[in-house]
Design a protein around this motif. Sequence first.
Motif, PDB file in Angstrom:
ATOM      1  N   UNK A 271       4.506   3.424  -8.507  1.00 25.17           N
ATOM      2  CA  UNK A 271       4.878   4.760  -8.051  1.00 25.17           C
ATOM      3  C   UNK A 271       4.827   4.752  -6.533  1.00 25.17           C
TER       4      UNK A 271
ATOM      5  N   UNK B 170      10.070   1.768  -9.973  1.00 22.59           N
ATOM      6  CA  UNK B 170       9.131   2.141 -11.023  1.00 22.59           C
ATOM      7  C   UNK B 170       9.433   1.410 -12.319  1.00 22.59           C
TER       8      UNK B 170
ATOM      9  N   UNK C  68       0.329   7.350  -0.438  1.00 19.92           N
ATOM     10  CA  UNK C  68       0.052   8.584   0.304  1.00 19.92           C
ATOM     11  C   UNK C  68      -0.478   8.223   1.706  1.00 19.92           C
TER      12      UNK C  68
ATOM     13  N   UNK D 104      -2.039  -2.317 -10.892  1.00 15.73           N
ATOM     14  CA  UNK D 104      -3.176  -1.418 -10.741  1.00 15.73           C
ATOM     15  C   UNK D 104      -2.831  -0.080 -11.389  1.00 15.73           C
ATOM     16  N   UNK D 105      -3.844   0.800 -11.391  1.00 14.14           N
ATOM     17  CA  UNK D 105      -3.675   2.123 -11.952  1.00 14.14           C
ATOM     18  C   UNK D 105      -2.641   2.923 -11.143  1.00 14.14           C
ATOM     19  N   UNK D 106      -1.897   3.806 -11.820  1.00 16.71           N
ATOM     20  CA  UNK D 106      -0.908   4.617 -11.102  1.00 16.71           C
ATOM     21  C   UNK D 106      -1.541   5.488 -10.032  1.00 16.71           C
ATOM     22  N   UNK D 107      -2.759   5.900 -10.304  1.00 17.29           N
ATOM     23  CA  UNK D 107      -3.465   6.736  -9.343  1.00 17.29           C
ATOM     24  C   UNK D 107      -3.667   5.976  -8.031  1.00 17.29           C
ATOM     25  N   UNK D 108      -3.974   4.687  -8.157  1.00 16.47           N
ATOM     26  CA  UNK D 108      -4.127   3.851  -6.959  1.00 16.47           C
ATOM     27  C   UNK D 108      -2.828   3.818  -6.166  1.00 16.47           C
TER      28      UNK D 108
ATOM     29  N   UNK E 251      -0.503   6.089  -6.086  1.00 16.61           N
ATOM     30  CA  UNK E 251      -0.290   7.388  -5.443  1.00 16.61           C
ATOM     31  C   UNK E 251      -1.103   7.482  -4.161  1.00 16.61           C
ATOM     32  N   UNK E 252      -2.367   7.097  -4.242  1.00 14.99           N
ATOM     33  CA  UNK E 252      -3.231   7.217  -3.069  1.00 14.99           C
ATOM     34  C   UNK E 252      -2.827   6.270  -1.953  1.00 14.99           C
ATOM     35  N   UNK E 253      -2.565   5.026  -2.315  1.00 16.13           N
ATOM     36  CA  UNK E 253      -2.229   4.035  -1.291  1.00 16.13           C
ATOM     37  C   UNK E 253      -0.932   4.406  -0.588  1.00 16.13           C
TER      38      UNK E 253
ATOM     39  N   UNK F 227       1.634  -4.992   1.855  1.00 17.85           N
ATOM     40  CA  UNK F 227       0.719  -4.031   1.236  1.00 17.85           C
ATOM     41  C   UNK F 227       0.982  -3.808  -0.248  1.00 17.85           C
TER      42      UNK F 227
ATOM     43  N   UNK G  73       0.034  -5.958  -3.486  1.00 20.21           N
ATOM     44  CA  UNK G  73      -1.322  -6.014  -4.041  1.00 20.21           C
ATOM     45  C   UNK G  73      -1.603  -4.882  -5.014  1.00 20.21           C
ATOM     46  N   UNK G  74      -0.643  -3.975  -5.145  1.00 23.24           N
ATOM     47  CA  UNK G  74      -0.886  -2.810  -6.002  1.00 23.24           C
ATOM     48  C   UNK G  74      -0.295  -2.975  -7.401  1.00 23.24           C
TER      49      UNK G  74
ATOM     50  N   UNK H 203       5.254   6.739  -3.319  1.00 23.17           N
ATOM     51  CA  UNK H 203       5.459   7.992  -2.590  1.00 23.17           C
ATOM     52  C   UNK H 203       6.087   7.731  -1.226  1.00 23.17           C
TER      53      UNK H 203
END
Lengths: 305, 314
Positions: free
Chosen positions: A35, A29, A99, A89-93, A95-97, A82, A85-86, A37
């Motif tokens: 981020x 981080x 996840x 990007x937004x932290x929310x992205x 978290x979702x990716x 994977x 590419x993140x 997960x």
Amino acid sequence: MLLVVEQFLNGLQFGLLLFLLAAGLTLVFGIMDLVNLAHGSLYMMGAYFAATFAAWTGSFLLGALLALSATLVLGIVLEMSALRHLYGRDHLDHVLATFGLILFFNEAVRLIWGPAGLALPLPAWLTVPVPILPGIHYPAYRLAIIIVALLVALLLYLGVMRTRIGMLIRAGASNREMIGALGINIKLLYTLVFGLGAALAGLAGLMQAPILTVQIGMGENILILAFVIIVIGGIGSIRGAFLAAIFVGMIDTLGRAFLPNLLRQVLSGAAASTAAPALSSMLIYLLMAIVLVVRPEGLFPANRR
Amino acid sequence: MKTFSVSKAVTAVMLAGLVLLPLYSYLSGNIFILTLFTRIVILALAAASLNLIMGFGGMMSFGHAAYLGIGGYAVGMLAQEGVGSGFIQFPVALAASAIYALVIGALSLRTRGVYFIMITLAFAQMAYYVASGLARYGGDDGLTVYKRSDFSGLINLSNRTQFYYLCLACLFGVIFLIWRIVNSRFGLVVQGLRSNEQRMQAIGFPAKRYQLVCFVISGTMCGLAGALLANNTDFVSPAVMYWTRSGDLMVMVILGGMGTLFGPVMGAVVYLLLEEFLSQITEYWALIMGPLLLLIVLFGRGGIMGLLGRLNRG
């Protein structure tokens, strides 16, 4: 007295293990602003690899060594395919990716190893109790975890603070454009850091494996503890993660060991035995809440940019 | 006012479909689809409530499933203690969710960004462990709700169609409420805070207070979904507040389109139907769902609503 010393060491051991996990998380981080997960999944994979390789080779140490390299490789592959590419990007992205990656890893493990847990048996020389103080014995394996984790922490500290790579990592954390402009291969550096984080998570997983069962979802509960630790310690700070991890490990272990008895002295037996498990699992979250009220940035925030 | 847009048309079709679904279920004799969609509507309600803080307020809560559990446990525990009236159970469920949201929100809102994500996650996990420790109410194994909430003749929750329409009415009610909130002065302040908190503070708005109120409203709405969910499954267990459930809700919101009124509903319908469909093909459905999420994040900006909006322009 015996119990106090033993629980104290258990707390230290659990805390150090949490540190290995939290260090990878906070490193990734702090440097890539990612981020992750799926960090808990790498912890789980470390344990599964160790159980499998140890069964194949018939040697615990060899299995552990192979598992460590396997998690390192897995981390690097994951980053290159994977997570790379993140960045940015937004932290929310994130978290979702990640996840999604957890879902994938849990299911892949269920497909390959089956839904039942695995066991990682210890070699005989690690199961003997070792005298640590006159009259007090402690399991050799738990002692070994403490020593290994302390060594790794020391190496990590020296590596980050005293070597050239460590200097680049710190420089990358404080200004990634600048270090790229100076001709450092930032992509390679990121992959390296991610691999290191993965290996640390794998190490934590494979060391914890003989104590607990190796099972699906084992990484998720401990991942949330690691989050609590980096929130308490201050995100991006390895020193903060170290102190907070020991603190959380102690509080959690000692709370579970002694809270029921303490409550029994205040409350009636029935009420105490109902309240104790719930209360002791809440303890570290309460601690986190208190830290947040007093120091929202965490106890040891990394230097702000 | 635009005369026609693809996203409006698709939304209208979807809503009409939701309203007419019991008719289809009755005509085709397919009872399963009604049960499935009752669950979808309830989770759409939860996703819509999450969207209020996440999409409009910019507060990335990763612990929204906690309210599903709190609402559910309020119903389950009261039923266990012999209080079967929905007129008591539902207000208690909402109040409990609101109080929890107030405490958690007051603490979590001291932080922002990733800290906020992690802290809401950690607190929800705490709620999960507390529920697991409730030995009197089933602990880990959960609590069976033997009798659904009793609304003394007003509506019968054991009747599938009536219960479905109750859930749908709650969903529409909540979306109407969100629409009113978003377009009110209060809602505009909250959205302003999402764009630039410092500026809003500089012109004199107490940022945290506005965000906290929004957080509590959202939590209360989700508590309603929890109370409905417990009635739907006749069961409540710590698993409803497990953190993957919070992740599911987030995915629904993102998939449908964050910060749009009907996006979360669309997201819930698509996500849960996809889950149902994949789990019929293979037992290992998450093996496909996981990478799919990754792809949606990487390439699907703005979710389904965003996609439909682009179709309209292109």
